[in-house]
Design an enzyme around this catalytic site. Sequence first.
Site, short mmCIF file in Angstrom:
data_model
loop_
_atom_site.label_atom_id
_atom_site.label_comp_id
_atom_site.label_asym_id
_atom_site.label_seq_id
_atom_site.Cartn_x
_atom_site.Cartn_y
_atom_site.Cartn_z
CG HIS A 147 -95.37 8.44 -76.09
ND1 HIS A 147 -95.81 7.70 -74.75
CD2 HIS A 147 -96.18 7.53 -76.91
CE1 HIS A 147 -96.63 6.92 -74.86
NE2 HIS A 147 -96.94 6.71 -76.28
CE LYS A 149 -99.56 10.12 -74.64
NZ LYS A 149 -98.55 9.31 -73.70
CG ASP A 154 -104.09 32.41 -73.87
OD1 ASP A 154 -103.74 32.50 -74.89
OD2 ASP A 154 -104.84 32.65 -73.29
#
Length: 201
Positions: A147, A149, A154
């Site tokens: 779940h 996100k 970089d």
Amino acid sequence: MKRKNKKFTEIFIAFILGIAIGVLGYSDYGTDLINQFKISHTPPPKIKHYNISQLSRSKVSTCFTPPSGCTKFIADQIDTARESIYMHAYGMSDSLITAALIDAQARGVQVKILLDRSNLKQKFSKLHELQRAKIEVGIDKVPGIAHNKVIIIDKKKVITGSFNFTAAADKRNAENVIVIEDAELADSYLQNWLSRKARNG
């Protein structure tokens, strides 16, 4: 007599359980169960945690929906990548973010993605479109929903929040996105990403 019957019943149940455990242990199903148990109970690596005073030295940006516009906010951040992008996502169906990832791959940025297994069946998932663009896309099969996100850019910038990378998150839901520019924090997220990748083989 009752005691004898009770004792016999206990012995019989123990015998049946022993057979069942033996069969499971030597069947593919049993092996899968054992392997899943091992995977789910593998202790996670120790990853550094941060308190507010440490993060206060970092550059932080935010975006909220409504109104819409956070997909462009995220895509613009992806456009700044010069070396690497690591993504861990539950939902991945937004066209603008997908295009930004494909553009990054095309200009030589190393793009690596881990998606929740639900993307294998979701009609609007961009899984196959990303793979066709030669982006390394793995499926997080560790028991439980992936779940997260998270996008790490970089190894010094983290994009996270409640925002799934979907059109619904931008157009319909109340969501938030936060971007934190901090190399140490980014490394913490990267180590977590690498840990999830390793646990998936």
